[in-house]
Structure formats: structure tokens, C-alpha cells
Write a protein that holds these residues in place. Structure first.
Motif, PDB file in Angstrom:
ATOM      1  N   UNK A  95       0.922  -1.472  -0.033  1.00 48.42           N
ATOM      2  CA  UNK A  95      -0.157  -0.040   0.059  1.00 48.42           C
ATOM      3  C   UNK A  95       0.899   1.126  -0.048  1.00 48.42           C
ATOM      4  N   UNK A  96       0.161   2.338  -0.312  1.00 47.56           N
ATOM      5  CA  UNK A  96       0.840   3.866  -0.363  1.00 47.56           C
ATOM      6  C   UNK A  96       1.952   3.839  -1.285  1.00 47.56           C
ATOM      7  N   UNK A  97       2.923   4.694  -0.801  1.00 46.49           N
ATOM      8  CA  UNK A  97       4.220   4.773  -1.611  1.00 46.49           C
ATOM      9  C   UNK A  97       4.441   6.286  -2.336  1.00 46.49           C
ATOM     10  N   UNK A  98       5.693   6.486  -2.515  1.00 49.70           N
ATOM     11  CA  UNK A  98       6.121   7.858  -2.836  1.00 49.70           C
ATOM     12  C   UNK A  98       5.438   9.072  -2.043  1.00 49.70           C
ATOM     13  N   UNK A  99       4.535   9.972  -2.826  1.00 46.69           N
ATOM     14  CA  UNK A  99       4.037  10.941  -1.891  1.00 46.69           C
ATOM     15  C   UNK A  99       3.067  10.695  -0.849  1.00 46.69           C
ATOM     16  N   UNK A 149       7.899   5.407  12.128  1.00 44.90           N
ATOM     17  CA  UNK A 149       7.666   4.627  11.319  1.00 44.90           C
ATOM     18  C   UNK A 149       6.796   5.214  10.157  1.00 44.90           C
ATOM     19  N   UNK A 150       7.024   4.507   8.957  1.00 47.49           N
ATOM     20  CA  UNK A 150       5.936   5.035   7.809  1.00 47.49           C
ATOM     21  C   UNK A 150       5.449   3.780   7.188  1.00 47.49           C
ATOM     22  N   UNK A 151       4.289   3.659   7.121  1.00 43.16           N
ATOM     23  CA  UNK A 151       3.525   2.384   6.534  1.00 43.16           C
ATOM     24  C   UNK A 151       3.972   2.215   5.285  1.00 43.16           C
ATOM     25  N   UNK A 152       4.126   3.097   4.166  1.00 40.18           N
ATOM     26  CA  UNK A 152       4.736   2.833   2.778  1.00 40.18           C
ATOM     27  C   UNK A 152       6.095   1.821   2.821  1.00 40.18           C
ATOM     28  N   UNK A 153       6.901   2.298   3.705  1.00 42.75           N
ATOM     29  CA  UNK A 153       8.200   1.446   3.921  1.00 42.75           C
ATOM     30  C   UNK A 153       8.148  -0.018   4.451  1.00 42.75           C
ATOM     31  N   UNK A 179       4.673   6.244  -6.104  1.00 43.97           N
ATOM     32  CA  UNK A 179       3.347   6.402  -6.097  1.00 43.97           C
ATOM     33  C   UNK A 179       2.498   5.667  -7.036  1.00 43.97           C
ATOM     34  N   UNK A 180       1.712   4.709  -6.762  1.00 45.52           N
ATOM     35  CA  UNK A 180       0.872   4.107  -7.683  1.00 45.52           C
ATOM     36  C   UNK A 180      -0.813   4.249  -7.257  1.00 45.52           C
ATOM     37  N   UNK A 181      -1.666   4.881  -8.066  1.00 45.33           N
ATOM     38  CA  UNK A 181      -2.926   5.131  -7.884  1.00 45.33           C
ATOM     39  C   UNK A 181      -3.632   3.638  -7.458  1.00 45.33           C
ATOM     40  N   UNK A 182      -5.063   3.827  -6.914  1.00 44.85           N
ATOM     41  CA  UNK A 182      -5.462   2.811  -6.673  1.00 44.85           C
ATOM     42  C   UNK A 182      -6.104   1.999  -7.686  1.00 44.85           C
ATOM     43  N   UNK A 183      -6.461   2.877  -8.733  1.00 43.47           N
ATOM     44  CA  UNK A 183      -7.116   2.546 -10.090  1.00 43.47           C
ATOM     45  C   UNK A 183      -5.967   1.711 -10.734  1.00 43.47           C
ATOM     46  N   UNK A 184      -4.653   2.309 -10.857  1.00 43.89           N
ATOM     47  CA  UNK A 184      -3.587   1.701 -11.539  1.00 43.89           C
ATOM     48  C   UNK A 184      -3.284   0.200 -10.968  1.00 43.89           C
ATOM     49  N   UNK A 233       2.717  -4.244  -7.366  1.00 46.66           N
ATOM     50  CA  UNK A 233       2.412  -3.165  -7.968  1.00 46.66           C
ATOM     51  C   UNK A 233       3.362  -2.070  -7.811  1.00 46.66           C
ATOM     52  N   UNK A 234       4.166  -2.286  -7.007  1.00 44.53           N
ATOM     53  CA  UNK A 234       5.565  -1.450  -6.683  1.00 44.53           C
ATOM     54  C   UNK A 234       6.473  -2.224  -6.015  1.00 44.53           C
ATOM     55  N   UNK A 235       7.879  -1.977  -6.584  1.00 37.28           N
ATOM     56  CA  UNK A 235       8.945  -2.695  -5.794  1.00 37.28           C
ATOM     57  C   UNK A 235       9.900  -1.740  -5.327  1.00 37.28           C
ATOM     58  N   UNK A 236       9.443  -0.493  -5.306  1.00 39.13           N
ATOM     59  CA  UNK A 236      10.403   0.711  -4.675  1.00 39.13           C
ATOM     60  C   UNK A 236       9.525   1.630  -4.002  1.00 39.13           C
TER      61      UNK A 236
END
Length: 237
Positions: free
Chosen positions: A9-13, A22-26, A57-62, A51-54
């Protein structure tokens, strides 16, 4: 071939939940990468995409589009919770298709088994976008709370993140009937080995014994980097 789509979940911005340093995205990216490696390294007949390996940001739709386009058999969205609670919970879409529920029940129970001592907050339903927009069975997991002091302490431990990943991987394997690779059998005690052959004789050289699987995996990576064929074997004393 079983196709598993893992969605950190989440990521980028979008950092997701933030608390106690702590940050959830990490956290979820760390867990997802461990899951991917466990599934690919330990099981036969499985493909994994993410959906991402780094940290992007990736939108929910994507996220849903990627899984749908690939024809995934299962969509697993990994999250960390916040809001004052504690423990683990999982979600499927409110439509509650019977196969989706059956798969979730297996995965949820295996995660709880791996996280012994963690509160089971239950099997729930929600109209989350990634559950609504995906065309295959899908689950969203909430793995402890960043704003709960004890949960946060656990989430700072790499070994605990491995336990979360292990629960997910073994839950998926059990739900889809994935077979262990011949040289991979789970145990709390692992050995890392390299092999050399001469004629019809095989000589096995043990290069380490570990209680922690993560340490065994690290040794295997070191050996492979050095050019030695290596794998994790299991010994039950």
C-alpha cells in the motif's frame, strides 16, 4: 501456474500511516518484498508481480488495472493500521464471493498462526477500491498499528516483519495448494549449503547453521554472489 499479485500500500508522496518513527509505505514494501522472495524461492508453480517494488506512488485504479491486465489469480494488498487499536485484521469486498471468502479464511488463519501473541481483530468486509476494482479474489491485510507502542516496537524488528511475510506466503501457498520446492522445507532451524559434483558423486559442504531463517537466506545470497550454487536445507534435531 498460479499468479499472485502483491500490492504494498501507499508509496511515494503517500506515506500512509505515520507514527513512532515509522511510515506505513516503507514497512509494507519491506514485507511485500520478503513475501515475493519466499514464494518464488520456496514454491513451485507460482509467478509473482507487484504493484511497486520501490518507493513510488501508484494510484488505486492503476494497482487494480495492473492485476487485471496480468490475469492474476489472487490480489494481496498489504497495509499497516493506525487509529488507536492493536493487532491484525483482514478484509474482503462487501460482495463476499464464496471463493474470495474461502481463500481469505485460509490466509488470515495462517497469518495469525505466524504472529502468535498478536490480537486477532477478525475477518471483515469493506468497499476498498482495490478490492472493488480487481476482477480476481482479493484480500487486504492490516498488520498491526503504527500508533500503538507495543505494535510499533514489533514492527521495528526485521525478524517480526519476516514473520508477517511468512504468514502471508504460507497462507497463500496453503490456499492455492502450492508445492514446496524439493530443496526447501520450512523449519525454525535452517542450514545453508553449497554443492560440488564429481562424476555420479555429490559432495555437500555445509557453510552454516542458523536458528533465524533470515540469516540463512543472507548466507545463501553471499554464496550465490561468490559463484556457488547454494540453497537452504532443513535439519530437525
Amino acid at each position: 501456474m498460479t499468479k499472485i499479485f502483491i500490492d504494498p500500500g501507499h508509496g511515494g508522496r503517500d506515506p500512509g500511516a505515520v507514527a513512532n518513527g515509522l511510515q506505513e509505505k516503507a514497512l509494507v514494501l519491506d514485507i511485500a518484498l520478503r513475501m515475493r522472495n519466499m514464494l518464488l524461492n520456496e514454491y513451485e508453480g507460482v509467478q509473482v508481480r507487484m504493484s511497486r517494488d520501490k518507493d513510488v506512488f501508484v494510484s488505486l485504479e492503476e494497482r487494480a488495472r495492473m492485476a487485471n491486465s496480468w490475469g492474476a489469480d489472487y490480489f494481496v494488498s498489504v497495509h499497516i493500521n493506525a487509529g488507536g487499536g492493536t493487532g491484525f485484521e483482514s478484509f474482503v469486498h462487501t460482495s463476499q464471493a464464496s471463493r474470495t471468502v474461502a481463500l481469505r479464511n485460509v490466509v488470515h488463519d495462517e497469518i495469525i498462526r505466524a504472529l502468535s501473541g498478536v490480537r486477532d481483530r477478525g475477518k471483515k468486509v469493506a468497499n476498498f477500491a482495490v478490492l472493488r476494482l480487481t476482477r480476481m479474489p482479493a484480500i487486504l491485510t492490516e498488520n498491526l498499528f503504527v500508533d500503538h507502542v507495543q505494535d510499533a516496537s514489533r514492527l521495528k524488528d526485521p525478524n517480526f516483519l519476516s514473520r508477517i511475510a511468512r504468514g502471508h506466503a504460507e497462507g497463500i501457498a496453503k490456499a492455492f495448494g502450492l508445492r514446496k520446492k524439493q530443496q526447501q522445507q520450512q523449519s525454525s532451524t535452517s542450514q545453508s549449503t553449497s554443492t560440488a559434483t564429481s562424476g555420479n558423486v555429490m559432495y555437500r559442504v555445509v557453510t552454516g547453521s542458523f536458528r533465524d531463517r533470515e540469516n540463512a537466506e543472507r548466507r545463501v545470497a553471499e554464496l550465490k554472489k561468490a559463484g556457488f550454487e547454494s540453497f537452504i536445507d532443513v535439519y530437525r534435531p
